[in-house]
Every structure is written in C-alpha cells, then in structure tokens.
Design a protein around this motif. Structure first.
Motif: not given
Length: 182
Positions: A46, A85-86, A176
């Motif tokens: 990512r 992240l992303d 995540d």
C-alpha cells in the motif's frame, strides 16, 4: 489562534505502561527508530502518504511545554498530520517545536512529507525517553477515525533544534494488521 480547552492525554514513562501493553503493541510503541519506515514496511504494498491536518504558530499545551522544558507562553511551531496507507489513516501525529530552537529549519515547507523522514537522516539525532498513553489524541477530530489503543511521545534533538513528537496509533491500523485493540 489558540484552541479552546481540550482533554489532554495522561503520559507515563514507557516502562510503567509495559505491563498493560500486549507484546505486539510494545514492538510499535517502544521502537526508537523511524515510525515512517516501520509503517511503510508494514503497509507494503500500500502507498504511504502524509495528510497535513493543521500547521501553525501557536502556544503549546501545558504538558507539551513541560516536556520541552520551555515556558508555557512560549510560541511554537505546531503540526498535526495523519500518516496514511492507501488514504486510510493509521497514525495521528502532533509535533511541537519551540520557535526559539528552530535555528533556520524550514519546517513549514514539509507539506505532505514526513517529519521523520527528515529527522532520521540527521547523524546527530538524539531521541529522549519515550512516554506512553492509552488516552485518545486531543486533535484530529475532523477525521472520521476511531482512536486506537496506544500513543507515544518523545523529544528529538538535532543540534540546538528540539521537537516533541506525539504519535497516536489508530483503530484502523490495529484492524488492518490484526493487532488487539488493547
């Protein structure tokens, strides 16, 4: 412009927080290296990005001034960011540097770059003792994010320059990475 009253985190020495902290969180909270590098590695493939939430000249919170060893009324450079992240925020960070110790540093030009990416390239960088909290961050309320289980802070020094860096791990990061929420 100063903000109104906020509920500030209760910071304690890292060793005092260890008994309540799962080992997987200790790995993140107690690390003394660059959090940016750790996030990039953990989040791959990512894309890592810094989202600037706020940057201004203001007076620090009382606990921040005490941590930096400066008078409470002294002006400081304040920066609040989300490390993503992303586009998904994993960490909220707040940095506080006394104006009197900037010594020509052009921190306002960081924009969407990580402060850590600059700091950890300095060969004389010294990181002070880490402190931890289980309290939520007192900033970043404009983001729809849930506070995570832990936060950490320390003063980093490079020559005469000093900055207090506070990092709050978010529930999205725990989700995540499959980390426990406490």
């Amino acid at each position: 412009m100063s903000q109104g009253p906020v509920t500030l985190p209760r910071w304690r020495p890292l060793a005092a927080a260890r008994p309540a902290m799962p080992p997987v969180w200790w790995h993140w909270v107690a690390s003394r290296d660059s959090l940016t590098r750790r996030l990039v590695a953990a989040g791959a493939p990512r894309a890592f990005r810094v989202r600037l939430l706020d940057q201004r000249i203001d007076r620090p919170h009382r606990d921040e001034a005490l941590a930096l060893g400066i008078p409470i009324a002294q002006w400081a450079w304040l920066r609040e960011v989300a490390l993503c992240l992303d586009e998904r925020p994993w960490v909220l960070a707040r940095s506080v540097a006394p104006l009197s110790r900037l010594r020509g540093q052009r921190l306002e030009r960081l924009g969407d770059r990580s402060l850590g990416s600059w700091l950890f390239r300095q060969p004389d960088l010294i990181r002070g003792p880490l402190e931890a909290t289980a309290d939520p961050p007192p900033f970043g309320h404009t983001l729809p994010v849930a506070a995570g289980p832990w936060g950490r802070r320390s003063v980093l020094r490079h020559g005469h320059f000093a900055v207090l860096v506070q990092e709050f791990f978010l529930a999205s990061m725990a989700d995540d990475l499959g980390l426990p929420s406490r």
